[in-house]
Scaffold this motif. Structure first.
Motif, PDB file in Angstrom:
ATOM      1  N   LEU A 192       0.743  -1.250  -0.145  1.00 12.63           N
ATOM      2  CA  LEU A 192      -0.044   0.129   0.089  1.00 12.63           C
ATOM      3  C   LEU A 192       0.847   1.165  -0.196  1.00 12.63           C
ATOM      4  CD1 LEU A 192       0.051   1.712   2.984  1.00 12.63           C
ATOM      5  CD2 LEU A 192      -1.290  -0.438   3.804  1.00 12.63           C
ATOM      6  N   ARG A 193       0.174   2.379  -0.431  1.00 11.41           N
ATOM      7  CA  ARG A 193       0.870   3.797  -0.367  1.00 11.41           C
ATOM      8  C   ARG A 193      -0.091   4.556   0.348  1.00 11.41           C
ATOM      9  NH1 ARG A 193       4.985   4.862  -3.753  1.00 11.41           N
ATOM     10  NH2 ARG A 193       4.603   2.910  -4.924  1.00 11.41           N
ATOM     11  N   GLY A 194       0.353   5.451   1.016  1.00 18.68           N
ATOM     12  CA  GLY A 194      -0.455   6.617   1.802  1.00 18.68           C
ATOM     13  C   GLY A 194      -1.067   7.308   0.738  1.00 18.68           C
ATOM     14  N   VAL A 195      -2.384   7.523   1.174  1.00 22.45           N
ATOM     15  CA  VAL A 195      -3.444   8.186   0.334  1.00 22.45           C
ATOM     16  C   VAL A 195      -3.667   9.620   0.620  1.00 22.45           C
ATOM     17  CG1 VAL A 195      -5.845   8.041  -0.598  1.00 22.45           C
ATOM     18  CG2 VAL A 195      -4.233   6.129  -0.290  1.00 22.45           C
ATOM     19  N   GLY A 196      -3.716  10.169   1.950  1.00 21.42           N
ATOM     20  CA  GLY A 196      -4.656  11.187   2.266  1.00 21.42           C
ATOM     21  C   GLY A 196      -4.268  12.550   1.770  1.00 21.42           C
TER      22      GLY A 196
END
Lengths: 299, 188, 809
Positions: C769-773
């Motif tokens: 996963l990769r940070g989204v916010g």
């Protein structure tokens, strides 16, 4: 602080006479903000919410007598035919929740130069019916605004109703804000054509210490329209007439620089709105059809 | 001062209310109903939207004294309010008879299921921090009551008094569309 | 009705696209399993939809007092005297406290402890806390605060770089001893980070096109909807329990304990409901004040700011002045970038050092450029303190570098997307810091995706019959145009944001997982200190536990300080970090199940012999071949497995103080936008018609929540582009601390936001996963402004763009 809850109009007038500093409370959309943020601590709050006649209106042959507390939502729903400019202005007030509570009487009581109803009242032609235990009087709306957030009410007077001339021709209202809802006017402009008297009236909001009519612009336009036989022939308003009208409307402004907009922008925007709304209403007049909104469908 | 009014069908009384208090403060701090939110207290966010005699208003801009004798519906009572509405619509005259026979309504033993609009907000992902949610739900429910099949433009106008800072509104639009679509499926 | 706007591409190939999700799919509601990759509904959704969810401002306690804060009306002044006598004598007032009453440590701060708990003889910004009152009604507390007499003597102001560094400028924090103090050219500079790489002078000599421009970003506010609030309850052991809306429980505690003069274990924090954060809750606001009043009075104390106070109660996004110079060859290859970024940190340091690090290291954007000369710095000034806000440092830079990319493309006569794609970074690109990017960086692909989307129809307000619906026009129901003056524009932007804490910070999170069988059913309890601020971490945490432990029932324990730190809910890091910690801990729990199973039942089945391939599914131990070899209820009996573990991402290193070289960031995230706007060019009003996004998220653990994050971030970027700014007067006073005059987008200002999600795994991260916010908040702003430029032909070097800028007034 004391909370006064008259159930009848005569009780309200008596209470106001007894407590001249009492703050009238209608929809609460202005007064409650001041209370919530500690900007106002009156000795008395005078709730007008229980007086039935303030929440109704009567339509006469020439005017609508609009109870002071009739919420904007009612005006939008029920009076767009008689008061098209005011109905357009009402639709730009705050939010649906605010329009369910706020009223023209409240707008007049607060007398903020940015109140959305004022330009429409000025353009349509209106008188404010005010009353006290001493009796009642009618104040032409132009004379009602006496300064920034000041009005012509005496200490013992309350606003009973607003007598607004019914539309006999197209009307329009425009308001500039930097957001599409819940926005206080950077500036606003209203125009009403009165074919029976062959006059055009205007109202400008948020561009001077009080709401104002652009009288020189009206005079110029009325003369130009008469001279050119426009009212009879249904001729188009020339760009030069519209341009001069717009310039004179801008010249009627005396705006401030504040967080909402610059002086120069307000003048400029009033001139653009004046030109556009004149175009819409005059075209609607020529087409002889709708008297609302200058041909735009708003829903 | 004393203030007495009905909230979500129950009569409430609050004593020693300061005259400058808002309906919102009384609901939240005196009646134990904090569902209506205190995000701006100036009518610019809609988080405190309640129905006052059926009309959506910002509870922060209603003086407590103005609520005297009135009927208030908050998010806490929305499910029951929606259920009563749909029962009423389905049963028609039957519910009028039931209301008129003098038998007091029994309080439900189980909390009522969520109002359709509440369930739709959950399913569509329209809730993030949730602070705007109570006000949006009351406003959206009122819209669907008035207009069961709203256009996108209608939804936007009806919800234009409710700020949300988390979602960008897209999932809120989805939720109202979803509630409307489900409503259409269950209507005869 | 269809919901055809969002696409999730799950394959690692960038060409395949999943079909649009439909309303029917959405209507199926909760998925059967609720494991990762599914759009599981929020566990707190029902409580939030019924009004029962307890936000910090909803808390109530028997005997509770209300706290209120007296704040400075001046931006810079000496406090000559404070007289609290009259306030203290008021009926209903329980205590009044000033600096003189502080029991222990007098200052706090996230990194640099430079901020007084209550003003210490001097105020440095408008709204600084001077005194606090506890009373039995909020109105009594307000009235009492109004009776505190403070005598101020105003001091000269520091408001910008010139006044901060002028000879004889007032030094705002004399005697600095923080770790940046030695490296800055002036004590009014909090931190400065240069980055130098390659040979800029030589590159400049080769450049055929050079574009130099200045940019400015206004001060944005997070404008979360739930104002600062909390309840402090004094405990019998002399400590205090604080129920609080925050982003990081442990760092709050670490700042509070010294101020209260208590050991850390006597300062217990529990997260209450949080009404949004976006960075604004990373610093302390009312936490220390409520605890001090509670300990002083022996009564529970609640403080809840109103909206006006909230604007003074938290830090804002740093306003910035940025000077950029890009050089390129005629055929569209970027040769070098020079830039200088001056961030105004305001009165106290807050996160300024990290903001400087981000601004510097991400200053050229997601492009491959061999030669750079970069300088970023943050000032101390008498303006409002600035710190964390979604995308910090990177947001300001992105506005400038994307404007530059358009300007260079225009000079070259190239399509702006084509020019970006020619220079786009990719996996393997070396950053200005010398860091080689070792996971996918699909910058060109993201641009391609937003560009290929069909454009929305022109003149959406006009129907076939020639009538006009003003709701589709700039100005909307304000009825300012029926089409007059309206010009359409389209603009593009792409941005890069780091994920997680950087520059050598020991970034970790802790999870405790307890697995037991209750009533015949396995239940996992997940306990972390992660602040759920609305982002949906609690949803994802349960999904991870279900995935790893094969259970259906997951209970999320309230977040508190009884478990180890989860780090901050910021920097797009919580799914990676606390999600990673839960995954890591669940793995340990699973191993323990297998160990116990093997110990007791290993003799029953040969499947127990090998470690490899065993799974937990539905309360059973299953072999890789799908054969059930054990039962959790039997293995655990009445016992529980209860494990707490820490999880760390790969270590990073500080940037070199002079060259800026170093492996500073653990992960990058990328988002691209295409904005379509209609501009009323005469009135200067903008309607954003559509704002399409494409983002790589590595792996969408919860696709619905991912899209929600992207749409929310996009909208905050839109706000910065056209309306949001805290206006500060020449006297450094805040001019618009209200929702009447600080405007955030309403539903009528927010367009359709179609989202295209890519999932290209980062092999270093949990589940890839990769940070989204944060990433969507970066590129949204420059895309909107690029579209306005396209419509108007104006240069527009400042955001927010105001009607005045578009009309020359």
């Amino acid at each position: 602080m004391e909370f006064l809850r008259p159930a009848r109009w005569d009780e309200a007038l008596a209470a106001k006479a007894a407590h001249p500093t009492a703050v009238p409370l209608a929809g609460g959309t202005d007064v409650m903000v001041e209370l919530n943020f500690d900007r106002r601590r009156p000795d008395h709050l005078l709730d007008l919410g229980r007086i039935p006649e303030l929440h109704t209106w009567e339509t006469g042959p020439e005017t609508v007598r609009l109870g002071a507390c009739v919420p904007y939502a009612r005006i939008i729903e029920r009076l767009p035919g008689e008061l098209p400019g005011l109905a357009l202005a009402a639709r730009t007030v705050g939010s649906p929740q605010i329009r369910n509570r706020g009223s023209v009487g409240g707008n007049l009581g607060a007398a903020s130069p940015a109140g959305d109803a004022h330009p429409a009242l000025l353009a349509a032609g209106a008188e404010v019916e005010v009353a006290s235990v001493r009796g009642s009087r009618l104040i032409p709306v132009e004379e009602f605004y006496t300064g920034v957030k000041r009005n012509a009410l005496a200490d013992d007077e309350l606003i009973r109703a607003i007598h607004i001339r019914k539309a006999t021709g197209p009307q329009a209202f425009s308001k500039v804000g930097t957001r599409n809802a819940m926005v206080i006017a950077v500036c606003a402009f209203a125009i009403a054509l009165h074919p029976r008297t062959r006059t055009v009236r205007t109202g400008i909001g948020s561009a001077a210490p009080t709401p104002v009519r652009a009288r020189a612009a009206e005079d110029f336009l009325n003369a130009a329209l008469a001279e050119g036989g426009h009212w009879d022939g249904g001729r188009a308003v020339t760009p030069s007439i519209a341009g001069r009208f717009a310039e004179l409307c801008a010249a009627a402004c005396d705006p401030i620089d504040d967080v909402r907009g610059s002086t120069a922008y307000r003048r400029h925007a009033v001139s653009v709105m004046a030109r556009r709304t004149l175009g819409w209403t005059w075209e609607a007049f020529r087409e002889g059809g709708a008297i609302t909104g200058g041909g735009a469908q708003c829903a | 001062m004393r203030v007495t009014f009905t909230v979500n069908g129950r009569r409430h009384q609050a004593d020693e209310v300061w005259e400058g208090e808002s309906l919102l403060y009384v609901l939240r701090e005196r009646l134990g109903l904090p569902g209506s939110k205190n995000a701006c207290e100036q009518g610019e966010c809609g988080s405190c939207t309640v129905r006052l005699d059926g009309v959506p208003v910002c509870a922060c801009l209603v003086a407590a004294g103005q609520a005297e004798g009135r009927e208030v519906v908050t998010v806490e009572g929305l499910a029951e309010y929606a259920r009563a509405r749909s029962d009423g619509a389905a049963a028609g005259a039957r519910s009028e008879r039931a209301a008129g026979d003098g038998t007091p309504a029994q309080p439900p033993v189980q909390p009522p299921p969520l109002a359709p609009v509440q369930q739709a907000f959950i399913d569509a992902g329209a809730i993030q921090c949730g602070f705007c949610t109570p006000g949006l739900l009351v406003a959206a429910d009122e819209l669907l009551e008035r207009e069961p099949d709203p256009s996108d433009a209608d939804i936007r106008e009806a919800l234009s008094g409710n700020l949300c800072r988390c979602t960008g509104y897209e999932k809120i639009l989805d939720a109202v569309r979803l509630a409307a679509a489900r409503g259409a499926e269950t209507r005869p | 009705m269809t919901m055809d706007t969002d696409r999730i591409t799950t394959s690692t190939s960038t060409s395949g696209r999943a079909p649009a999700r439909t309303a029917t799919e959405l209507r199926q509601g909760a998925t059967a399993k609720g494991t990762i990759g599914e759009s599981t509904p929020r566990p707190d959704g029902t409580l939030k939809a019924t009004g029962e969810f307890a936000y910090s401002s909803d808390l109530w306690h028997e005997d509770m007092l209300w706290g209120f804060t007296l704040r400075s009306p001046h931006a810079h002044a000496e406090i000559r005297s404070i007289d609290i006598g009259e306030a203290l004598a008021m009926p209903g007032v329980h205590t009044v406290m000033t600096y003189a009453d502080l029991p222990a440590e007098t200052h706090y701060g996230l990194e640099i402890r430079d901020q007084p708990v209550l003003a210490a003889g001097r105020v440095r910004y408008h709204g600084e806390a001077v005194a606090i009152v506890a009373a039995d009604h909020p109105e009594t507390a307000r009235r009492a605060a109004a009776r505190i007499k403070v005598e101020y003597a105003e001091l000269p102001l520091v408001t910008d770089e010139a006044t901060a560094t002028a000879p004889g400028a007032p030094v705002l924090h004399p005697g600095r001893a923080d770790r940046h103090a030695g490296g800055v050219p002036h004590p009014n500079i909090v931190h400065r980070q240069p980055i130098r790489r390659g040979d800029v002078a030589a590159a400049e000599a080769r450049a055929e096109v050079v574009v130099r421009r200045d940019y400015e970003v206004g001060m944005q506010d997070q404008a979360f909807l739930g104002p600062e609030s909390g309840l402090a309850v004094p405990a019998e052991d002399g400590g205090v329990d604080l129920y609080i809306a925050t982003q990081w429980l442990h760092v709050d505690r670490d700042q509070l304990a010294p101020v209260l003069g208590l050991p850390a274990d006597k300062v217990r924090l529990t997260l209450s409901g949080v009404g949004g954060a976006f960075g604004a809750r990373e610093d302390l606001s009312m936490q220390a004040h409520a605890c001090l009043l509670a300990l002083r009075t022996g009564r529970p104390v609640k403080i809840a700011y109103n909206r006006y106070e909230s604007f003074f109660g938290h830090v804002h996004r740093h306003p910035a002045k940025l000077a950029y110079e890009h050089g390129a060859t005629r055929d569209g290859k970027l040769l070098y970038v020079r830039c200088r970024i001056v961030l105004d940190g305001g009165a106290y340091a807050s996160s300024s050092p990290a903001v400087v690090g981000n601004a510097a290291s991400l200053s050229i954007g997601p492009y491959a450029v061999d030669n750079v000369d970069i300088e970023a710095l943050a000032l101390y000034s008498n303006n409002p303190p600035c710190g964390a806000m979604r995308g910090f440092g990177a947001v300001q830079a992105c506005f400038a570098y994307e404007a530059q990319m358009d300007a260079v493309a225009a000079e070259l006569g190239l399509d702006p997307v084509e020019f970006r794609q020619r220079n786009a970074m990719s996996q393997g690109t070396v950053m200005p810091t010398g860091q080689r990017v070792d996971s996918p960086a699909p910058v060109a692909e993201l641009l391609r995706r937003v560009k290929e989307r069909p454009l929305p129809p022109e003149r959406p307000w006009a129907d076939a019959g020639g009538s006009v619906d003003v709701r589709g026009l700039p100005g909307g129901l304000s009825n300012t145009s029926h089409g007059e003056g309206v010009v359409r524009g389209v603009g593009y932007a792409v941005g890069i944001k780091n994920v997680g804490f950087s520059e050598g910070f020991d970034d970790y999170s802790t999870a405790r997982v307890r697995l037991e069988v209750l009533g015949g059913e396995p239940v996992a309890l997940v306990h972390t200190a992660m602040a759920e601020v609305g982002q949906g971490g609690v949803t994802v945490h349960a999904q991870i536990a279900r995935t790893e432990l094969g259970v259906t029932q997951v209970v999320i324990h309230p977040a508190d300080t009884r478990v180890g730190s989860a780090g901050s809910t910021s920097a797009s890091r919580q799914t990676y970090m606390t999600g990673g910690a839960i995954k890591h801990t669940c793995e340990a729990v699973r191993e323990e199940v297998f160990r116990r199973g093997r110990e007791r039942f290993g003799h029953r089945h040969p499947g127990w012999a090998g470690d490899a391939g065993l799974l937990l599914e539905g309360g059973k131990v299953v072999t890789g071949a799908g054969e059930v070899i054990g039962d959790l209820a039997e293995i655990l009996g009445g016992d529980a497995i209860d494990i707490e573990r820490e999880f760390r991402h790969r270590p990073t290193e500080p940037f070199h103080p002079e060259t800026g070289q170093g492996f500073g960031h653990v992960q990058y995230s990328f988002c691209a936008h295409r904005a379509v706007v209609d501009v009323d060019t005469e009135l200067g009003l903008v309607k954003v018609v559509e704002l399409a996004a494409a983002q790589d998220v590595g792996k969408a653990l919860n696709p619905l929540a991912v899209v929600g994050q992207i749409q929310g971030g996009t909208t905050q970027g839109l706000g910065l582009a056209v309306m949001e700014e805290i206006q500060v007067s020449g006297g450094a006073l805040v001019r618009n601390p209200s929702f009447t005059d600080y405007l955030i987008p309403t539903i009528l200002d927010t367009p359709s936001i179609p989202v295209d999600v890519l999932e290209l795994a980062d092999d270093h991260a949990p589940y890839g996963l990769r940070g989204v916010g944060e990433a969507p908040t970066l590129s949204s702003t420059p895309a909107v402004v690029a579209a306005i430029r396209a419509a108007t032909g104006l240069r527009l070097g400042r955001v927010p763009v105001r009607p005045e800028h578009l009309t020359g007034t």
